[in-house]
Scaffold this motif. Structure first.
Motif, PDB file in Angstrom:
ATOM      1  N   GLY A   6      17.746 -84.732 -37.963  1.00 44.06           N
ATOM      2  CA  GLY A   6      17.193 -85.570 -39.072  1.00 44.06           C
ATOM      3  C   GLY A   6      15.527 -85.209 -38.703  1.00 44.06           C
ATOM      4  O   GLY A   6      14.899 -84.550 -39.641  1.00 44.06           O
ATOM      5  N   CYS A   7      15.032 -85.874 -38.005  1.00 37.31           N
ATOM      6  CA  CYS A   7      13.655 -85.742 -37.677  1.00 37.31           C
ATOM      7  C   CYS A   7      12.931 -84.187 -37.365  1.00 37.31           C
ATOM      8  O   CYS A   7      12.079 -83.898 -38.001  1.00 37.31           O
ATOM      9  CB  CYS A   7      13.373 -86.659 -36.360  1.00 37.31           C
ATOM     10  SG  CYS A   7      11.543 -86.898 -35.743  1.00 37.31           S
ATOM     11  N   ALA A   8      14.029 -83.515 -36.777  1.00 34.48           N
ATOM     12  CA  ALA A   8      13.332 -82.105 -36.483  1.00 34.48           C
ATOM     13  C   ALA A   8      13.448 -81.362 -37.680  1.00 34.48           C
ATOM     14  O   ALA A   8      12.741 -80.502 -38.112  1.00 34.48           O
ATOM     15  CB  ALA A   8      14.391 -81.339 -35.406  1.00 34.48           C
ATOM     16  N   GLU A   9      14.571 -81.962 -38.398  1.00 29.21           N
ATOM     17  CA  GLU A   9      14.276 -81.108 -39.973  1.00 29.21           C
ATOM     18  C   GLU A   9      13.435 -81.496 -40.728  1.00 29.21           C
ATOM     19  O   GLU A   9      12.838 -80.547 -41.411  1.00 29.21           O
ATOM     20  CB  GLU A   9      15.938 -81.680 -40.741  1.00 29.21           C
ATOM     21  CG  GLU A   9      16.447 -80.724 -41.770  1.00 29.21           C
ATOM     22  CD  GLU A   9      16.811 -79.379 -41.241  1.00 29.21           C
ATOM     23  OE1 GLU A   9      17.659 -79.480 -40.309  1.00 29.21           O
ATOM     24  OE2 GLU A   9      16.665 -78.329 -41.743  1.00 29.21           O
ATOM     25  N   VAL A  10      12.948 -82.865 -40.569  1.00 26.67           N
ATOM     26  CA  VAL A  10      11.689 -82.884 -41.455  1.00 26.67           C
ATOM     27  C   VAL A  10      10.285 -82.060 -41.053  1.00 26.67           C
ATOM     28  O   VAL A  10       9.791 -81.264 -41.735  1.00 26.67           O
ATOM     29  CB  VAL A  10      11.156 -84.670 -41.125  1.00 26.67           C
ATOM     30  CG1 VAL A  10      10.032 -84.915 -41.795  1.00 26.67           C
ATOM     31  CG2 VAL A  10      12.359 -85.284 -41.847  1.00 26.67           C
ATOM     32  N   PHE A  11      10.246 -81.820 -39.447  1.00 24.29           N
ATOM     33  CA  PHE A  11       9.377 -81.301 -39.121  1.00 24.29           C
ATOM     34  C   PHE A  11       9.417 -79.750 -39.517  1.00 24.29           C
ATOM     35  O   PHE A  11       8.398 -79.032 -39.726  1.00 24.29           O
ATOM     36  CB  PHE A  11       9.223 -81.369 -37.541  1.00 24.29           C
ATOM     37  CG  PHE A  11       8.752 -82.671 -37.020  1.00 24.29           C
ATOM     38  CD1 PHE A  11       8.410 -83.593 -37.636  1.00 24.29           C
ATOM     39  CD2 PHE A  11       9.440 -82.889 -35.644  1.00 24.29           C
ATOM     40  CE1 PHE A  11       8.173 -85.093 -37.302  1.00 24.29           C
ATOM     41  CE2 PHE A  11       9.164 -84.196 -35.112  1.00 24.29           C
ATOM     42  CZ  PHE A  11       8.616 -85.318 -35.937  1.00 24.29           C
ATOM     43  N   SER A  12      10.656 -79.318 -39.389  1.00 21.31           N
ATOM     44  CA  SER A  12      10.741 -77.723 -39.867  1.00 21.31           C
ATOM     45  C   SER A  12      10.252 -77.509 -41.341  1.00 21.31           C
ATOM     46  O   SER A  12      10.067 -76.412 -41.660  1.00 21.31           O
ATOM     47  CB  SER A  12      12.339 -77.528 -39.389  1.00 21.31           C
ATOM     48  OG  SER A  12      12.763 -77.320 -38.170  1.00 21.31           O
ATOM     49  N   VAL A  13      10.967 -78.343 -42.194  1.00 22.38           N
ATOM     50  CA  VAL A  13      10.813 -78.155 -43.378  1.00 22.38           C
ATOM     51  C   VAL A  13       9.280 -78.167 -44.066  1.00 22.38           C
ATOM     52  O   VAL A  13       9.044 -77.422 -44.540  1.00 22.38           O
ATOM     53  CB  VAL A  13      11.713 -79.277 -44.465  1.00 22.38           C
ATOM     54  CG1 VAL A  13      11.149 -79.083 -45.872  1.00 22.38           C
ATOM     55  CG2 VAL A  13      13.112 -79.020 -44.217  1.00 22.38           C
ATOM     56  N   MET A  14       8.601 -79.200 -43.270  1.00 24.19           N
ATOM     57  CA  MET A  14       6.916 -79.356 -43.577  1.00 24.19           C
ATOM     58  C   MET A  14       6.447 -77.929 -42.935  1.00 24.19           C
ATOM     59  O   MET A  14       5.468 -77.419 -43.543  1.00 24.19           O
ATOM     60  CB  MET A  14       6.609 -80.363 -43.018  1.00 24.19           C
ATOM     61  CG  MET A  14       6.961 -81.760 -43.816  1.00 24.19           C
ATOM     62  SD  MET A  14       6.618 -81.595 -45.336  1.00 24.19           S
ATOM     63  CE  MET A  14       4.745 -81.564 -45.740  1.00 24.19           C
ATOM     64  N   ARG A  15       6.983 -77.465 -42.070  1.00 24.95           N
ATOM     65  CA  ARG A  15       6.360 -76.448 -41.210  1.00 24.95           C
ATOM     66  C   ARG A  15       6.560 -75.209 -42.059  1.00 24.95           C
ATOM     67  O   ARG A  15       5.497 -74.289 -42.209  1.00 24.95           O
ATOM     68  CB  ARG A  15       6.741 -75.862 -39.908  1.00 24.95           C
ATOM     69  CG  ARG A  15       6.404 -74.803 -39.257  1.00 24.95           C
ATOM     70  CD  ARG A  15       7.654 -73.749 -39.239  1.00 24.95           C
ATOM     71  NE  ARG A  15       7.637 -72.859 -38.157  1.00 24.95           N
ATOM     72  CZ  ARG A  15       7.040 -71.660 -38.594  1.00 24.95           C
ATOM     73  NH1 ARG A  15       6.590 -71.479 -39.740  1.00 24.95           N
ATOM     74  NH2 ARG A  15       6.986 -70.550 -37.966  1.00 24.95           N
ATOM     75  N   GLY A  16       7.657 -74.905 -42.742  1.00 18.61           N
ATOM     76  CA  GLY A  16       7.939 -73.800 -43.557  1.00 18.61           C
ATOM     77  C   GLY A  16       7.074 -73.856 -44.911  1.00 18.61           C
ATOM     78  O   GLY A  16       6.316 -74.626 -45.114  1.00 18.61           O
ATOM     79  N   ALA A  17       7.349 -72.567 -45.634  1.00 19.58           N
ATOM     80  CA  ALA A  17       6.451 -72.351 -46.730  1.00 19.58           C
ATOM     81  C   ALA A  17       7.229 -73.006 -47.991  1.00 19.58           C
ATOM     82  O   ALA A  17       8.440 -73.682 -47.941  1.00 19.58           O
ATOM     83  CB  ALA A  17       6.558 -70.913 -47.291  1.00 19.58           C
ATOM     84  N   ALA A  18       6.616 -73.586 -49.089  1.00 15.81           N
ATOM     85  CA  ALA A  18       7.318 -74.153 -50.076  1.00 15.81           C
ATOM     86  C   ALA A  18       8.344 -73.587 -50.985  1.00 15.81           C
ATOM     87  O   ALA A  18       8.465 -72.447 -50.893  1.00 15.81           O
ATOM     88  CB  ALA A  18       6.024 -74.638 -51.035  1.00 15.81           C
ATOM     89  N   GLY A  19       9.227 -74.196 -51.357  1.00 10.49           N
ATOM     90  CA  GLY A  19      10.449 -73.614 -51.862  1.00 10.49           C
ATOM     91  C   GLY A  19      10.117 -73.492 -53.337  1.00 10.49           C
ATOM     92  O   GLY A  19       9.036 -73.832 -53.921  1.00 10.49           O
ATOM     93  N   GLN A  20      10.960 -72.464 -54.130  1.00  6.21           N
ATOM     94  CA  GLN A  20      11.004 -72.397 -55.512  1.00  6.21           C
ATOM     95  C   GLN A  20      11.359 -73.558 -56.330  1.00  6.21           C
ATOM     96  O   GLN A  20      11.883 -74.587 -55.903  1.00  6.21           O
ATOM     97  CB  GLN A  20      11.763 -71.047 -55.706  1.00  6.21           C
ATOM     98  CG  GLN A  20      11.719 -69.748 -54.990  1.00  6.21           C
ATOM     99  CD  GLN A  20      12.380 -68.791 -55.382  1.00  6.21           C
ATOM    100  OE1 GLN A  20      12.908 -68.587 -56.607  1.00  6.21           O
ATOM    101  NE2 GLN A  20      13.040 -67.846 -54.493  1.00  6.21           N
ATOM    102  N   ARG A  21      10.750 -73.467 -57.589  1.00 10.52           N
ATOM    103  CA  ARG A  21      11.302 -74.569 -58.374  1.00 10.52           C
ATOM    104  C   ARG A  21      12.362 -74.214 -59.369  1.00 10.52           C
ATOM    105  O   ARG A  21      12.857 -73.009 -59.508  1.00 10.52           O
ATOM    106  CB  ARG A  21       9.970 -74.887 -59.547  1.00 10.52           C
ATOM    107  CG  ARG A  21       8.840 -75.051 -58.689  1.00 10.52           C
ATOM    108  CD  ARG A  21       8.818 -76.055 -57.772  1.00 10.52           C
ATOM    109  NE  ARG A  21       9.046 -77.387 -58.370  1.00 10.52           N
ATOM    110  CZ  ARG A  21       8.584 -78.244 -58.831  1.00 10.52           C
ATOM    111  NH1 ARG A  21       7.257 -78.076 -59.110  1.00 10.52           N
ATOM    112  NH2 ARG A  21       9.063 -79.407 -59.376  1.00 10.52           N
ATOM    113  N   VAL A  22      13.264 -75.208 -59.715  1.00 15.88           N
ATOM    114  CA  VAL A  22      14.478 -74.952 -60.421  1.00 15.88           C
ATOM    115  C   VAL A  22      13.983 -74.646 -61.764  1.00 15.88           C
ATOM    116  O   VAL A  22      13.426 -75.255 -62.415  1.00 15.88           O
ATOM    117  CB  VAL A  22      15.525 -76.243 -60.340  1.00 15.88           C
ATOM    118  CG1 VAL A  22      16.551 -75.920 -61.233  1.00 15.88           C
ATOM    119  CG2 VAL A  22      15.506 -76.426 -58.816  1.00 15.88           C
TER     120      VAL A  22
END
Lengths: 503, 169
Positions: free
Chosen positions: A216-232
């Motif tokens: 969970g916590c690592a996922e939060v760090f990883s998602v914030m580290r990555g580039a922004a996703g596309q919009r639906v």
């Protein structure tokens, strides 16, 4: 016949009780968790475990199973619409789902994924009902030698399969998890290992804070580290019609269901591999392999059937051997133990009703995702429009509160944050996290059975290698280690060249 | 550090760390009591299993280190060497706020205000660091405040009233 009547009785019991409402809200919650990139099934099940501690065991386990099934299915939504797998298990889904959505068939893709998930869960559920009693019977012959080797086998195999190209890192991760499990009082002499006088460490490192942190916590760090996703931007139409059409690919969903179930049974491997192996098999055996990668309905169906079938598959070793088939199943195992349920070879003798109620829960969860997935296509799309900057702070708060809720101690929160950082660094440096978690689960089993075996043989190691089941497991461990350490790609290339030359 | 040898460098550092961890585990396991005075079977000594696990880690760590020195390995999955400025900023912000809230503030101060402050700070800081931000600053502040209050009160309500979990403060 008696087994079938037990199972039908359990299905009817849930269907006729208010618990049917629990099925639908827990499945919906699972779908929402799964479809949000960054929130995994493991995190969802771990957080719900902390929330359901005060509930009756049947109710709590029902919620967790629905959350698990729902999250694995929910991940297909973001894989199809955003090309971002909601959970790692949906990575293969995005290969075919996103091209379909991009060509204006988002509704069709979501319908196929929904049907595939339902069929996969159904095939896995049947395998669970048939195989688990047989495996439990077989496991009654297991002694401490076999359980020792089974633990080592699980770690080595999980390490190899979750770090496909670099088994060495997977094994390091697994043995690191085993070492973490050694912290705290051991079971024979109550000696506090690696504790240095700290009462928190002497109590051992709990599985749930480690899981919430590493996933969970690592996922939060990883998602914030990555580039922004596309919009639906996709609309969703033609869902019901396409769903029925997916049933026609009977060979694909049957094969993928069986492959997914098998991958689920293998300790620690779970849904990710279930999806990839099913997808690869479908591609290899397809009459239209040229469509793969461009929006193949067959490929999408195989991937989603495979990952969903792995969910009940992962429950088979949980219930019969007390060894998890996947990371979310590890949390489920911990939850069962917390609620006083004792999974293992004796479950069919001591708690047969509970076993069949698990099968019924899986059945109702599969119905839940089918109904909700087909009916709530448009409202669920709104969730994918939420930006990560607005979501992940709340998710981190839930991780913190969830860790605290386990035993109302700040130590668990700190442990969760520390393992969040460890999990994040492991991901960034190419070490898979799943073997570490499996190591934490299997550590006490390995420790107790190794020392019990050595006591029985007065230090003689031969029975570890001469008892038939032990010998087979030991051989498998050696083969996996050799296959991982030797230059397998070169050997594989050499064999391929020879076979190609002969033909 | 060139892009080509970066994975091997990462593996080298990881390998050395695993070797140190394995050695430390092995030494600590050997230091654990064997309870000979109590006449206990030495095979049940507490250090047996952690010693074996540490030895295995030591071997795996050495293998990884040697492989990295030789420049082997695929480097698959290693992303730590491929960070841009934005990724560093977002990660640093996230980890700093997470450590501040999780390790220091949560549990020391009342739940609702500290949680609302954390969520507000998280949204505002990460949005301000986002070059594609769509909202104006006043709208961002208002939205973040609304989310922070709703989430803090909502989580307290759900955990304490529905799931009967006592929260600090």
């Amino acid at each position: 016949m008696e087994n079938l009547s037990h199972m039908l009785g359990a299905v009817a019991e849930i269907g006729a009780s208010p618990r049917i409402f629990t099925v639908f809200w827990a499945c919906l919650l699972g779908i929402v968790v799964g479809m949000i990139p960054g929130l995994t099934a493991t995190l969802g099940v771990a957080l719900m475990t902390t929330l359901t501690l005060s509930m009756e065991p049947d109710q709590a386990i029902l919620i967790l199973i629905c959350m698990y099934v729902g999250a694995i299915y929910g991940g297909s939504r973001s894989a199809i619409l955003l090309n971002i797998p909601g959970t790692p298990a949906n990575a293969a889904t995005s290969l075919e789902g996103f091209p379909l959505a991009r060509s204006g068939h988002a509704g069709r893709a979501m319908a196929v994924a929904t049907t595939g998930s339902f069929l996969g869960t159904a095939v896995g559920m049947l395998a669970l009902a048939v195989l688990a009693p047989w495996l439990a019977e077989f496991a009654l012959d297991f002694g401490s030698f076999e359980f020792f080797w089974l633990s080592v086998f699980g770690i080595v195999l999980c390490g190899q399969l979750t770090a496909m190209e670099d088994g060495l890192k997977g094994w390091i991760s697994g043995f690191f998890g085993l070492l973490i499990a050694m912290v705290g009082q051991e079971s024979i002499h109550a000696y506090a290992r690696f504790s240095y006088g700290d009462p928190n460490l002497a109590g051992g490192l709990g599985l749930l804070p480690i899981l919430v942190g590493a996933f969970g916590c690592a996922e939060v760090f990883s998602v914030m580290r990555g580039a922004a996703g596309q919009r639906v931007a996709n609309n969703a139409s033609g869902v019901l019609k396409s769903s029925l059409q997916a049933f026609r690919h009977s060979m694909t969903w049957l094969r993928s269901g069986l492959i997914g179930t098998f991958m689920g049974v293998v300790p620690g491997v779970g849904e990710d591999m279930g999806s990839w192996v099913s997808y690869a098999a479908a591609k290899r055996l397809s009459r239209k392999p040229e469509e793969y990668g461009k929006g193949s309905v067959e490929g999408l169906l195989a991937a989603e059937t495979g990952n969903s079938a792995a969910v009940p598959g992962a429950l088979i070793p949980v219930l019969t051997l007390a060894i998890p088939g996947s990371a979310p199943a590890a949390v489920l195992l911990a939850a069962m133990i917390i609620h006083g349920i004792r999974p293992g070879p004796l479950i069919m003798y001591q708690q047969p009703d509970f076993f069949y109620s698990i099968v019924a829960m899986v059945f109702w969860a599969s119905v839940g995702i089918l109904v909700l997935g087909l009916l709530l296509t448009r409202p669920l799309l709104l969730i994918l429009k939420v930006r990560r900057e607005w979501l992940l702070g709340v998710i981190f708060t839930l991780c913190v509160v969830g860790a605290f809720a386990i035993s109302n101690r700040m130590f668990e929160v700190q442990l969760m944050v520390v393992f969040g950082l460890i999990g994040f660094v492991m991901r960034e440096t190419g070490f898979p996290v799943a073997p570490m978690v499996l190591g934490v689960v299997l550590g006490p089993i390995l420790d107790a059975n190794l020392r019990r075996s050595l006591t029985l043989t007065q230090g003689d190691l031969m029975p570890f290698l001469t008892r038939p089941i032990s010998a087979v497991l030991a051989l498998l461990v050696v083969l996996i280690l050799l296959a991982g350490l030797l230059p397998t790609r070169r050997i594989y290339g050499w064999i391929r060249a020879r076979v190609g030359g002969m033909s | 550090m060139t892009a080509r040898n970066a994975p091997a460098r990462v593996d080298l550092i990881a390998g050395v760390f695993v070797v140190i961890l394995g050695m430390a585990g092995l030494v600590e396991s050997l230091r654990m009591p064997r309870f000979e005075a109590r006449g206990i079977d030495p095979n049940t000594a507490p250090g047996v299993t952690p010693g074996l696990i540490s030895a295995a880690l030591l071997i795996f760590g050495l293998t990884l280190t040697l492989r990295a020195i030789r420049g082997g390995g695929t480097g698959s999955g290693i992303t730590i060497h491929a960070w841009d400025r934005g990724a560093v900023l977002r990660t640093a912000l996230t980890i700093s706020l997470a450590l501040l809230y999780g390790m220091l503030l949560f549990g020391s101060l009342p739940f609702v205000p500290v949680t609302a402050a954390f969520i507000f700070a998280f949204v505002v800081a990460t949005e301000l660091a986002n070059p594609d931000r769509a909202l104006s600053v006043p709208a961002l502040l208002a939205g973040a405040a609304a989310l922070a209050l709703a989430a803090a009160f909502g989580i307290q309500l759900i955990f304490e009233e529905i799931f009967l979990v006592r929260l600090p403060g």
